[in-house]
Design a protein around this motif. Structure first.
Motif: not given
Length: 518
Positions: A268-273, A302-311, A316-319, A371-373
């Motif tokens: 996932i980290g490699e795909l994110m990079a 399936r797994l999904a995460v969201e962030t409060g601001a564009p990232s 951070a996303v991997l965490r 923290l909110i994320d």
């Protein structure tokens, strides 16, 4: 049907899948403990029709014993005494069909649900990944078989022809000939229209095609003519893909299934990079990230995460994904291993380089957003909320709560007057709490004392009234409210209102506490 050399030059190709035993298979897979060690058990799913228990679906063993859908449960058990019956739940069937559709997304992004027991795949441009259409269909059917799902399939140039050929399994020298050999039931008309066609001597689709469509429409209805045009590819079919391809997608395929969950997280980290490079080129940042793990046996997790601001922060996303995995009640099970991991970024927004503020505070804001994320990922999207203003004059409608990760709506909070106390309390009671024993110098004036929560309050100071009328669309008799800010002799400040006015011939209006000032 055999592959044709000219198919590569055709506009579109569709693969239809038909699951004849879907309700029974769904039940057996969902309740393995019920059928463990009982391979020859016969069972059926029942539903109540006009007060009678009738069979909605049966399993293959029951079908071989002459049990058919539509029979009453009493008649079925008269034939097969050991027949087991379970209540039919259409929602469970649809959820299972959606899971099968997710698994077929490994072949094409255009997967359409053909409820209640089929799927249609637009495989245009996807067949080159396999030696041919036969090999592609063989791979699909083999994966479904490993799940315990029986499926029949067919290819065609339009969805209606493919789904009809998959259900009725006719053959011919050409695709057009096979379609013409289909029974009229393949048109998908209602029972009365199908029976009318048969009584008119039209037994097959070919019999209907050779007649003028105007005559078919005049005698059997416009739906019959429309279905004929669709099955011949002369009209579009109303099928839409379940999952629209996201703006950004990266994936990793494995020659051998990968069975370590920890290594899957590294992927996932490699795909994110890899995705970050494309996001930087577009000057965008992701707001929503979706990972799908395709298992070798056909299941998809399936797994999904969201962030409060564009990232574009990979760490951070991997965490967030690790946080999400830690909160799962059912951990990720690789089964026989993952042969495909896909990362989608369906929501992305503009993200340009930013300069730190000279007065500081940017780092703290970023840490608060992170923290909110993390809290949202761990506790749930609707568990972490924030207030936002709304342009309404009624106090209880002047603000609302929304998930903290959602973008802020337009609108600003009213700016307080410097040096002045707030006009309204921060927290309002819902609903307002009634007060009793109200005494005032004049009927329309502020109260001098009142009882609230069994305590008598003597008013020392009062400000008001602030009159708030009902909205214009409310009934004319809707009462107005007169609000007062009062302070009792002990220094407690409350926001109270009188609902209605003193009028002759009507009962005295009631008083309420709507909030307490800090």
């Amino acid at each position: 049907m055999n592959d044709e050399p000219s198919r590569t030059q055709r506009a579109r190709r569709y693969l239809a899948l038909y699951f004849p035993w879907l309700p029974a298979e769904q039940l057996r897979i969902a309740r393995p403990h019920v059928f463990a060690g009982r391979p020859g058990v016969s069972y059926a799913l029942i539903e109540k029709v006009k007060g009678a228990q009738r069979l909605y679906a049966v399993d293959p063993n029951a079908a071989r014993l002459g049990i058919e859908p539509g029979m009453t449960l009493a008649d079925s058990r008269a034939r097969v005494a050991e027949l087991e019956a379970f209540d039919h739940t259409p929602h469970d069937d649809h959820v299972w069909l959606e899971r099968l559709a997710d698994g077929c997304a490994r072949y094409t992004p255009w997967v359409m649900i053909d409820a209640p027991d089929g799927l249609v795949l637009d495989v245009t441009g996807c067949v080159h990944l396999f030696p041919g259409e036969t090999a592609l269909a063989g791979d699909v059917v083999a994966r479904l078989a490993r799940l315990g799902v029986v499926a029949s399939h067919a290819f065609a140039d339009n969805p209606d022809a493919a789904r009809a050929l998959a259900r009725y399994r006719t053959t011919g020298a050409t695709e057009d000939e096979a379609v013409r050999r289909l029974p009229v039931a393949a048109l998908g008309l209602d029972v009365e229209a199908t029976l009318a066609l048969k009584r008119a001597g039209l037994k097959t689709v070919g019999d209907v095609i050779v007649r003028p469509l105007s005559a078919i429409a005049a005698r059997f209805g416009g739906a019959a003519a429309t279905r004929v045009r669709r099955i011949m590819g002369e009209a579009d079919s109303p099928l839409t893909p379940r999952i629209v391809k996201p703006p950004l997608r990266v994936e990793r395929r494995f020659a051998e299934p990968m069975a370590r969950t920890e290594y899957a997280i590294e992927v996932i980290g490699e795909l994110m990079a890899e995705a970050v490079v494309r996001l930087e080129e577009a000057h965008e940042g992701g707001r929503r990230f979706v990972v799908r793990f395709f298992r070798a046996d056909g299941l998809v997790q399936r797994l999904a995460v969201e962030t409060g601001a564009p990232s574009r922060d990979v760490a951070a996303v991997l965490r967030l994904f690790r946080e999400r995995i830690d909160t799962l009640a059912d951990p990720i099970d690789p089964g026989f291993g993952f042969d495909l991991i896909r990362l989608d970024i369906p929501v992305a927004e503009r993200l340009d380089a930013a300069q730190l503020k000279l007065e500081g505070g940017a780092v703290a804001e970023a840490e608060l957003a992170a923290l909110i994320d993390r809290l949202t990922t761990r506790l749930g999207r609707n568990r972490v909320r924030r207030f936002a203003p709304r342009d309404r004059h009624l106090p209880e409608q002047a603000e609302f709560m929304l998930p903290a990760t959602d973008p802020a709506p337009s609108g600003e909070w009213p700016a307080p007057d410097p040096g002045e106390p707030p006009l309204r309390p921060i927290h309002l009671f819902d609903p307002p709490q009634p007060i009793e024993a109200v005494m005032s110098e004049v009927p329309d004036g502020p109260p001098r004392q009142f009882r609230w929560r069994k305590t008598l309050h003597h008013v020392a100071l009062a400000e008001g009234p602030e009159r708030i009328a009902a909205p214009w669309w409310a009934p004319r008799e809707a009462p107005t409210r007169d609000y007062y800010r009062v302070e009792d002799r002990r220094g407690r400040r409350l926001w109270i209102f009188r609902r209605g006015l003193f009028e002759d011939g009507k009962p005295a209006p009631n008083w309420y506490v709507h909030g307490v000032f800090a």
